[in-house]
Motif scaffolding. Structure first.
Motif, PDB file in Angstrom:
ATOM      1  N   VAL A 176       0.845  -1.188   0.000  1.00 32.93           N
ATOM      2  CA  VAL A 176       0.000   0.000   0.000  1.00 32.93           C
ATOM      3  C   VAL A 176       0.885   1.244   0.000  1.00 32.93           C
ATOM      4  CG1 VAL A 176      -1.692   1.345   1.325  1.00 32.93           C
ATOM      5  CG2 VAL A 176      -1.901  -1.142   1.202  1.00 32.93           C
ATOM      6  N   ALA A 177       0.627   2.151  -0.934  1.00 36.40           N
ATOM      7  CA  ALA A 177       1.233   3.474  -0.872  1.00 36.40           C
ATOM      8  C   ALA A 177       0.470   4.254   0.194  1.00 36.40           C
ATOM      9  CB  ALA A 177       1.144   4.168  -2.225  1.00 36.40           C
ATOM     10  N   VAL A 178       1.111   4.520   1.304  1.00 40.76           N
ATOM     11  CA  VAL A 178       0.429   5.115   2.450  1.00 40.76           C
ATOM     12  C   VAL A 178       0.336   6.625   2.251  1.00 40.76           C
ATOM     13  CG1 VAL A 178       0.417   5.404   4.949  1.00 40.76           C
ATOM     14  CG2 VAL A 178       1.333   3.300   3.955  1.00 40.76           C
ATOM     15  N   MET A 179      -0.874   7.096   2.092  1.00 42.88           N
ATOM     16  CA  MET A 179      -1.079   8.529   1.954  1.00 42.88           C
ATOM     17  C   MET A 179      -1.080   9.224   3.317  1.00 42.88           C
ATOM     18  SD  MET A 179      -1.104   8.353  -1.236  1.00 42.88           S
ATOM     19  CE  MET A 179      -1.414  10.033  -1.727  1.00 42.88           C
ATOM     20  N   ALA A 180      -1.648   8.539   4.312  1.00 45.07           N
ATOM     21  CA  ALA A 180      -1.668   9.101   5.670  1.00 45.07           C
ATOM     22  C   ALA A 180      -1.773   7.975   6.674  1.00 45.07           C
ATOM     23  CB  ALA A 180      -2.828  10.084   5.840  1.00 45.07           C
ATOM     24  N   SER A 181      -1.317   8.257   7.881  1.00 50.35           N
ATOM     25  CA  SER A 181      -1.387   7.317   8.987  1.00 50.35           C
ATOM     26  C   SER A 181      -1.804   8.111  10.226  1.00 50.35           C
ATOM     27  CB  SER A 181      -0.019   6.644   9.178  1.00 50.35           C
ATOM     28  OG  SER A 181      -0.056   5.684  10.212  1.00 50.35           O
ATOM     29  N   SER A 182      -1.711   7.483  11.395  1.00 52.80           N
ATOM     30  CA  SER A 182      -1.988   8.206  12.631  1.00 52.80           C
ATOM     31  C   SER A 182      -1.219   7.561  13.768  1.00 52.80           C
ATOM     32  CB  SER A 182      -3.495   8.234  12.949  1.00 52.80           C
ATOM     33  OG  SER A 182      -3.949   6.981  13.404  1.00 52.80           O
ATOM     34  N   VAL A 183      -1.133   8.278  14.873  1.00 51.46           N
ATOM     35  CA  VAL A 183      -0.386   7.800  16.037  1.00 51.46           C
ATOM     36  C   VAL A 183      -1.337   7.127  17.009  1.00 51.46           C
ATOM     37  CG1 VAL A 183       1.046   8.466  17.996  1.00 51.46           C
ATOM     38  CG2 VAL A 183       1.334   9.623  15.792  1.00 51.46           C
ATOM     39  N   ALA A 222      -3.146  12.737  13.238  1.00 51.51           N
ATOM     40  CA  ALA A 222      -2.863  12.178  11.919  1.00 51.51           C
ATOM     41  C   ALA A 222      -1.454  12.540  11.470  1.00 51.51           C
ATOM     42  CB  ALA A 222      -3.881  12.680  10.900  1.00 51.51           C
ATOM     43  N   VAL A 223      -0.928  11.719  10.558  1.00 45.04           N
ATOM     44  CA  VAL A 223       0.405  11.942   9.995  1.00 45.04           C
ATOM     45  C   VAL A 223       0.319  11.796   8.476  1.00 45.04           C
ATOM     46  CG1 VAL A 223       2.792  11.135   9.904  1.00 45.04           C
ATOM     47  CG2 VAL A 223       1.538  11.084  12.079  1.00 45.04           C
ATOM     48  N   LEU A 224       0.697  12.835   7.741  1.00 52.37           N
ATOM     49  CA  LEU A 224       0.741  12.760   6.285  1.00 52.37           C
ATOM     50  C   LEU A 224       1.995  12.015   5.869  1.00 52.37           C
ATOM     51  CD1 LEU A 224      -0.322  16.374   5.229  1.00 52.37           C
ATOM     52  CD2 LEU A 224      -1.747  14.327   5.334  1.00 52.37           C
ATOM     53  N   CYS A 225       1.844  11.008   5.026  1.00 53.06           N
ATOM     54  CA  CYS A 225       2.980  10.203   4.571  1.00 53.06           C
ATOM     55  C   CYS A 225       3.311  10.566   3.130  1.00 53.06           C
ATOM     56  CB  CYS A 225       2.667   8.730   4.767  1.00 53.06           C
ATOM     57  SG  CYS A 225       2.442   8.298   6.525  1.00 53.06           S
ATOM     58  N   LEU A 226       2.694   9.925   2.138  1.00 61.39           N
ATOM     59  CA  LEU A 226       2.910  10.334   0.748  1.00 61.39           C
ATOM     60  C   LEU A 226       2.050  11.521   0.344  1.00 61.39           C
ATOM     61  CD1 LEU A 226       3.357   7.031  -1.307  1.00 61.39           C
ATOM     62  CD2 LEU A 226       5.010   8.878  -1.019  1.00 61.39           C
ATOM     63  N   ALA A 227       0.936  11.724   1.005  1.00 66.55           N
ATOM     64  CA  ALA A 227       0.085  12.873   0.664  1.00 66.55           C
ATOM     65  C   ALA A 227       0.862  14.163   0.925  1.00 66.55           C
ATOM     66  CB  ALA A 227      -1.191  12.852   1.497  1.00 66.55           C
ATOM     67  N   PRO A 228       0.998  15.028  -0.078  1.00 70.79           N
ATOM     68  CA  PRO A 228       1.818  16.227   0.090  1.00 70.79           C
ATOM     69  C   PRO A 228       1.146  17.330   0.903  1.00 70.79           C
ATOM     70  CG  PRO A 228       0.862  16.177  -2.102  1.00 70.79           C
ATOM     71  CD  PRO A 228       0.490  14.879  -1.456  1.00 70.79           C
ATOM     72  N   GLU A 229      -0.162  17.218   1.086  1.00 71.56           N
ATOM     73  CA  GLU A 229      -0.890  18.246   1.827  1.00 71.56           C
ATOM     74  C   GLU A 229      -2.215  17.672   2.302  1.00 71.56           C
ATOM     75  OE1 GLU A 229      -1.310  21.240  -1.132  1.00 71.56           O
ATOM     76  OE2 GLU A 229      -2.996  20.261  -2.137  1.00 71.56           O
ATOM     77  N   ARG A 230      -2.836  18.399   3.207  1.00 71.44           N
ATOM     78  CA  ARG A 230      -4.145  17.990   3.701  1.00 71.44           C
ATOM     79  C   ARG A 230      -5.212  18.169   2.634  1.00 71.44           C
ATOM     80  NH1 ARG A 230      -5.438  21.304   8.965  1.00 71.44           N
ATOM     81  NH2 ARG A 230      -7.473  20.629   8.239  1.00 71.44           N
ATOM     82  N   GLY A 231      -6.325  17.438   2.816  1.00 75.52           N
ATOM     83  CA  GLY A 231      -7.501  17.677   1.991  1.00 75.52           C
ATOM     84  C   GLY A 231      -7.618  16.823   0.756  1.00 75.52           C
ATOM     85  N   LEU A 232      -6.655  15.937   0.505  1.00 81.13           N
ATOM     86  CA  LEU A 232      -6.687  15.106  -0.694  1.00 81.13           C
ATOM     87  C   LEU A 232      -7.393  13.779  -0.407  1.00 81.13           C
ATOM     88  CD1 LEU A 232      -3.003  15.642  -1.886  1.00 81.13           C
ATOM     89  CD2 LEU A 232      -5.051  16.958  -2.514  1.00 81.13           C
ATOM     90  N   GLY A 233      -7.817  13.102  -1.455  1.00 79.73           N
ATOM     91  CA  GLY A 233      -8.366  11.758  -1.324  1.00 79.73           C
ATOM     92  C   GLY A 233      -9.874  11.648  -1.369  1.00 79.73           C
ATOM     93  N   VAL A 234     -10.596  12.763  -1.366  1.00 79.13           N
ATOM     94  CA  VAL A 234     -12.059  12.717  -1.406  1.00 79.13           C
ATOM     95  C   VAL A 234     -12.507  12.343  -2.811  1.00 79.13           C
ATOM     96  CG1 VAL A 234     -14.191  14.050  -1.123  1.00 79.13           C
ATOM     97  CG2 VAL A 234     -12.255  14.438   0.427  1.00 79.13           C
ATOM     98  N   THR A 235     -13.287  11.286  -2.945  1.00 80.80           N
ATOM     99  CA  THR A 235     -13.810  10.874  -4.250  1.00 80.80           C
ATOM    100  C   THR A 235     -15.321  11.023  -4.349  1.00 80.80           C
ATOM    101  OG1 THR A 235     -13.855   8.575  -3.493  1.00 80.80           O
ATOM    102  CG2 THR A 235     -11.902   9.293  -4.714  1.00 80.80           C
ATOM    103  N   ASP A 236     -15.978  11.430  -3.272  1.00 85.87           N
ATOM    104  CA  ASP A 236     -17.417  11.703  -3.300  1.00 85.87           C
ATOM    105  C   ASP A 236     -17.678  13.041  -2.610  1.00 85.87           C
ATOM    106  OD1 ASP A 236     -20.165  11.752  -3.300  1.00 85.87           O
ATOM    107  OD2 ASP A 236     -20.427   9.704  -2.572  1.00 85.87           O
ATOM    108  N   PRO A 237     -17.350  14.139  -3.290  1.00 88.29           N
ATOM    109  CA  PRO A 237     -17.538  15.454  -2.672  1.00 88.29           C
ATOM    110  C   PRO A 237     -18.996  15.780  -2.375  1.00 88.29           C
ATOM    111  CG  PRO A 237     -16.944  15.671  -4.995  1.00 88.29           C
ATOM    112  CD  PRO A 237     -16.754  14.240  -4.637  1.00 88.29           C
ATOM    113  N   ALA A 238     -19.928  15.182  -3.141  1.00 91.77           N
ATOM    114  CA  ALA A 238     -21.344  15.454  -2.891  1.00 91.77           C
ATOM    115  C   ALA A 238     -21.761  14.900  -1.524  1.00 91.77           C
ATOM    116  CB  ALA A 238     -22.197  14.851  -4.003  1.00 91.77           C
TER     117      ALA A 238
END
Length: 451
Positions: free
Chosen positions: A68-75, A411-427
């Motif tokens: 898995v390419a980890v976009m984010a994780s958490s502690v 939360a911890v951003l890993c490969l995601a370069p910034e917050r707010g990414l990854g939403v595929t159902d904005p509605a």
């Protein structure tokens, strides 16, 4: 960055992801075996000194695994335990696992990549994987189950070789890439960002099993549930499950700021532990345990008119005796951890003479994680994220949890370069609403927390 990371971030499809080569190494938060004795005789075991962030080799993929390419994780608190090398260095877990032979041998290394949560994109699947493809958006169930054990087919938690991924195994989630069994994967909720989604699996699944699932306290509508550490990672999910299930959440917190945040989460009754005289040494004195229990019991009866039916216990030594005392006759104390110490003392008269029960609960099986994820995906349960750090600052994130300076999950951003990414159902996200999705982040920002 490398071509595979670039492809994932660009939203590439299955074929392009599979054409992009796996990197030979990746950046990960890890511990080093040579540091295992560094805190002997040290009062403040500052996890920032033990957690390293740097390149580690990419492990070989087993037939039943995915990368898995980890976009984010958490502690989670198990990362804090790992970085304190308590109660034992986790390198012992890795050696014990490796003793099975076969693919398990890969885990016994002088470095331990930690982290028991992840949200990301599948980039490789093993030859035995059927249900997942490169490009799938997933979250990771941290229960690492041996499917060849008989007990696992009754309940995944009952197998002797069940492990906590990223704690009792290597190649965990606080990294750019992670190695995961296919049986750990669950679809990522489509309305959440990567960092929001990464905050839920371990704590939400654990709280669900403790309260809702067949293996825990089996909460009913109308049950009053006392929740220790209710503004923390586990507790904030417990509050939501109790509220959704028609129960009465009674949260205990350690500050007025956390009390206010908990009320915003919908907790009906909030008790400041300072007002009942509880601290980390309470469990060491039987007389204090009873005194604190009487004060807490009186306050709960004043607020709701009766004793709690269930106590949600994970603090351990400091609170366990109070939990056994304060739960109603015939009630249940359900426990999944001991962050203040594993050795508990309590007055057994209040357990046996009042017919109370103590239920041990650990992690969650895959079905419980799927049911938990369904609630989150529908918006019925919200992530408990309150702060976001980059992977380079994972030591600071873990220190915040170690010192209990956080709300909910960090939360911890890993490969995601910034917050707010990854939403595929904005509605769907718009229908649920930002404030409802991130109640604790809003509260943390109001009190000047990290965002």
């Amino acid at each position: 960055m490398n071509s595979l990371s670039d492809a994932v971030l660009a939203g590439a499809g299955e074929e392009e992801i599979e054409r992009s080569p796996l990197p030979g190494e990746y950046v990960a938060a890890h511990l080093r075996a040579e540091d295992a004795a560094m805190f002997q005789g040290v009062a403040d075991k500052d996890v920032r000194k033990a957690l390293h962030v740097g390149a580690v080799p990419m492990p070989e993929l087993a037939p039943d695994e995915v990368v898995v390419a980890v976009m984010a994780s958490s502690v989670n608190y198990n990362t804090v335990w790992s970085a304190m090398f308590e109660p034992i260095p986790t390198f012992r877990f890795l050696r014990q696992f490796a003793a099975q032979g076969g693919w398990a041998r890969r885990h016994d290394l002088p470095r331990h990549v930690v982290g028991s949560d992840a949200a990301g994109v599948v980039v490789r699947v093993g030859s035995g994987v059927r249900r997942w493809r490169a490009g799938d958006h997933v979250v990771v169930n941290p229960a690492y189950v041996d499917e060849q054990e008989a007990g696992s087919h009754d309940d995944g938690m009952l197998g002797d070789e069940m492990r906590a991924w990223g704690f009792e195994t290597n190649f965990g989630g606080l990294a750019e890439y992670a190695l995961v069994r296919a049986s750990q994967l669950v679809p990522k909720p489509t309305h959440l960002t990567w960092e929001e989604a990464a905050c839920s699996p371990l704590c939400a699944g654990t709280a669900y099993r403790m309260l809702v699932g067949d293996h825990g306290a089996r909460m009913k509508q109308g049950d009053a549930v006392l929740i220790w550490g209710a503004a923390g990672g586990l507790g904030a999910y417990a509050v939501q499950f109790v509220k959704n299930g028609g129960g009465i959440p009674i949260g205990v917190v350690g500050s007025s700021g956390k009390a206010e945040a908990l009320r915003k989460l919908g907790c009906d009754v909030v008790v400041d532990r300072r007002e009942i005289g509880l601290d980390d040494t309470t469990g060491d004195d039987p007389a204090r345990v009873l005194a604190v229990g009487k004060r807490l019991g009186a306050e709960i009866r004043r607020r709701i008119g009766r004793d709690p039916d269930i106590v949600f216990e994970h603090v351990g030594r400091a609170t366990f005796g109070v939990s056994v005392f304060v739960v109603r006759r015939g009630g249940t104390v359900v426990t999944c951890g001991s962050s203040s110490g594993y050795q508990h003392t309590f007055d057994n008269r209040y357990l046996w003479m009042r017919l109370k029960k103590v239920v041990g609960s650990h992690a969650m099986n895959l079905q419980e994680q799927v049911e938990t994820n369904r609630l989150i995906a529908s918006g019925a349960v919200s992530p408990t994220m309150s702060a976001v750090y980059p992977l380079a600052e994972v030591g600071e994130a873990a220190r915040l949890v170690q010192t209990n300076g956080h709300l909910g999950k960090v939360a911890v951003l890993c490969l995601a370069p910034e917050r707010g990414l990854g939403v595929t159902d904005p509605a769907l996200r718009a229908r649920i609403g930002e404030d409802r999705i991130n109640p604790l982040l809003t509260a943390a920002q109001a009190r000047g927390g990290t965002s």
